[in-house]
Motif scaffolding. Structure first.
Motif, PDB file in Angstrom:
ATOM      1  N   THR A 104       1.209  -1.216   0.088  1.00 56.14           N
ATOM      2  CA  THR A 104      -0.215  -0.180  -0.008  1.00 56.14           C
ATOM      3  C   THR A 104       0.774   1.409  -0.180  1.00 56.14           C
ATOM      4  O   THR A 104       1.279   1.737   0.943  1.00 56.14           O
ATOM      5  N   GLY A 105       0.915   1.935  -0.436  1.00 52.04           N
ATOM      6  CA  GLY A 105       0.993   3.125  -0.664  1.00 52.04           C
ATOM      7  C   GLY A 105       0.459   4.645  -0.534  1.00 52.04           C
ATOM      8  O   GLY A 105      -0.539   4.348  -0.356  1.00 52.04           O
ATOM      9  N   SER A 106       0.447   5.590  -1.231  1.00 48.88           N
ATOM     10  CA  SER A 106      -0.391   6.704  -1.654  1.00 48.88           C
ATOM     11  C   SER A 106      -0.456   7.767  -2.241  1.00 48.88           C
ATOM     12  O   SER A 106      -0.011   7.136  -3.282  1.00 48.88           O
ATOM     13  N   LEU A 107      -1.010   8.142  -2.705  1.00 52.30           N
ATOM     14  CA  LEU A 107      -1.449   9.206  -3.597  1.00 52.30           C
ATOM     15  C   LEU A 107       0.369  10.549  -3.301  1.00 52.30           C
ATOM     16  O   LEU A 107       1.063  10.790  -4.086  1.00 52.30           O
ATOM     17  N   LEU A 108       0.312  10.205  -2.138  1.00 48.58           N
ATOM     18  CA  LEU A 108       1.776  11.071  -2.136  1.00 48.58           C
ATOM     19  C   LEU A 108       2.845  10.068  -1.574  1.00 48.58           C
ATOM     20  O   LEU A 108       4.559  10.867  -1.513  1.00 48.58           O
ATOM     21  N   GLY A 122       5.338  -4.803 -10.808  1.00 56.99           N
ATOM     22  CA  GLY A 122       6.416  -3.394 -10.734  1.00 56.99           C
ATOM     23  C   GLY A 122       5.053  -1.985 -10.909  1.00 56.99           C
ATOM     24  O   GLY A 122       6.292  -1.372 -10.831  1.00 56.99           O
ATOM     25  N   GLN A 123       4.097  -2.143 -10.260  1.00 59.14           N
ATOM     26  CA  GLN A 123       3.301  -1.399 -10.917  1.00 59.14           C
ATOM     27  C   GLN A 123       2.762  -0.292  -9.433  1.00 59.14           C
ATOM     28  O   GLN A 123       2.907  -0.916  -8.906  1.00 59.14           O
ATOM     29  N   VAL A 124       2.422   0.794 -10.051  1.00 59.12           N
ATOM     30  CA  VAL A 124       2.051   1.346  -9.099  1.00 59.12           C
ATOM     31  C   VAL A 124       0.501   1.857  -9.394  1.00 59.12           C
ATOM     32  O   VAL A 124       0.061   2.428 -10.593  1.00 59.12           O
ATOM     33  N   ILE A 125      -0.728   1.341  -8.913  1.00 61.17           N
ATOM     34  CA  ILE A 125      -2.020   1.638  -9.783  1.00 61.17           C
ATOM     35  C   ILE A 125      -2.705   2.389  -8.203  1.00 61.17           C
ATOM     36  O   ILE A 125      -3.030   2.423  -7.061  1.00 61.17           O
ATOM     37  N   HIS A 126      -3.481   3.556  -8.869  1.00 62.29           N
ATOM     38  CA  HIS A 126      -3.796   4.798  -8.464  1.00 62.29           C
ATOM     39  C   HIS A 126      -4.958   4.151  -8.294  1.00 62.29           C
ATOM     40  O   HIS A 126      -6.069   4.829  -8.803  1.00 62.29           O
ATOM     41  N   VAL A 127      -6.016   4.362  -6.729  1.00 62.68           N
ATOM     42  CA  VAL A 127      -7.433   3.973  -6.851  1.00 62.68           C
ATOM     43  C   VAL A 127      -7.909   5.405  -5.628  1.00 62.68           C
ATOM     44  O   VAL A 127      -7.389   5.449  -4.816  1.00 62.68           O
ATOM     45  N   GLN A 174      -4.756  12.469  -8.523  1.00 61.62           N
ATOM     46  CA  GLN A 174      -3.053  11.725  -9.007  1.00 61.62           C
ATOM     47  C   GLN A 174      -3.157  12.806 -10.910  1.00 61.62           C
ATOM     48  O   GLN A 174      -1.889  13.012 -10.957  1.00 61.62           O
ATOM     49  N   ALA A 175      -3.974  12.131 -11.468  1.00 64.02           N
ATOM     50  CA  ALA A 175      -3.572  12.542 -12.854  1.00 64.02           C
ATOM     51  C   ALA A 175      -4.329  13.301 -13.026  1.00 64.02           C
ATOM     52  O   ALA A 175      -3.950  13.139 -14.363  1.00 64.02           O
ATOM     53  N   THR A 176      -4.725  14.467 -12.370  1.00 68.08           N
ATOM     54  CA  THR A 176      -6.275  15.481 -13.748  1.00 68.08           C
ATOM     55  C   THR A 176      -5.363  17.054 -12.362  1.00 68.08           C
ATOM     56  O   THR A 176      -5.268  16.428 -11.468  1.00 68.08           O
ATOM     57  N   PHE A 177      -6.307  17.607 -12.738  1.00 72.55           N
ATOM     58  CA  PHE A 177      -5.593  19.113 -12.524  1.00 72.55           C
ATOM     59  C   PHE A 177      -7.284  19.382 -12.316  1.00 72.55           C
ATOM     60  O   PHE A 177      -8.042  19.796 -13.522  1.00 72.55           O
TER      61      PHE A 177
END
Length: 261
Positions: free
Chosen positions: A144-148, A242-247, A252-255
């Motif tokens: 478990t990573g993070s948006l950060l 080796g992937q990071v999947i953002h949930v 993270q991908a937009t503004f």
């Protein structure tokens, strides 16, 4: 086709399983068919999760351990892996956070966060990978990573550092373990309603501010991580590593920003 997502006859170890994101993730692994080994410090809460899984028809074992106690952590995983005939899935979910301005930051607190978030992830991955290699069946490591993991945030120096380190560690695991049919990936949650965020969600306007910069215009619910977890734990993701999947609802991908009417 749905058999690709089955975890029947698999053994899954998950840390931080007593609350927050870990509790629904553990229950999801059990529903998918895995025997879930629950790791956290709080024995009472851990036993409650175990009992809930068993009452729902699943299989679970509680393993109350302080993740900063390396000896107990290694011994516990080795004992349970031997007793259950191996380990197929390793989910490193436990994590802590501390808000401190840079000039007031405490080195001991920084180290405590790194030990809990990163060092324990390394130790648990190492122990579980040993069983995965010995069994010859391969396995899945999900951290478990993070948006950060990929963004910075003021006053969260240790937390941001730890979550960035988890991505680097996971990619290194993927590079080394792929030949053994062991995949390693990161789930990077955005803003979810959990106990770890209570200190900020109680601030007036904070929940609304985060919703305003999230394309889906809301916070996530912990249960919304389960589908991604099952995918990465199952045969459905057999060539994904080796992937990071953002949930994270797209943050993270937009503004995005709100314009006055």
């Amino acid at each position: 086709m749905l058999e690709l997502f089955s975890l029947k006859d698999k053994v899954a170890v998950i840390t931080g399983a007593s609350r927050g994101l870990g509790k629904p993730m553990a229950k999801g692994l059990a529903v998918a068919g895995a025997h879930v080994v629950l790791i956290a410090r709080d024995a009472d809460k851990l036993n409650q999760v175990r009992d809930e899984i068993i009452a729902a028809g699943g299989a679970a074992t509680a393993l109350p351990i302080d993740l900063t106690d390396e000896g107990a952590l290694r011994a516990g995983i080795r004992e349970i892996g031997t007793a259950l005939g191996g380990i197929d899935i390793c989910v490193n979910n436990a994590g802590i956070i501390s808000w401190q301005p840079l000039l007031e930051s405490d080195v001991d607190d920084f180290q405590r966060i790194m030990d809990t978030n990163v060092k324990s992830t390394f130790i648990v991955s190492q122990e579980c990978a040993a069983f995965m290699r010995a069994g010859g069946r391969g396995g899945r490591i999900i951290n478990t990573g993070s948006l950060l993991s990929s963004l910075g945030r003021a006053k969260l120096h240790a937390y941001c550092s730890s979550k960035s380190a988890i991505v680097g560690l996971t990619r290194s695991l993927a590079a080394e373990l792929g030949r053994h049919n062991i995949t390693a990936n990161v789930i990077a949650p955005g803003y979810f309603i959990t106990e770890i965020n209570e200190s900020v969600t109680s601030r007036p306007g904070y929940v609304e501010a985060i919703s305003g910069v999230t394309p889906m215009e809301r916070w996530g619910q912990p249960e919304e991580l389960v589908g991604t977890l099952i995918y990465l734990s199952s045969a459905a993701s057999s060539f994904v590593t080796g992937q990071v999947i953002h949930v994270d609802g797209g943050i993270q991908a937009t503004f995005t920003f709100q314009l006055a009417a």
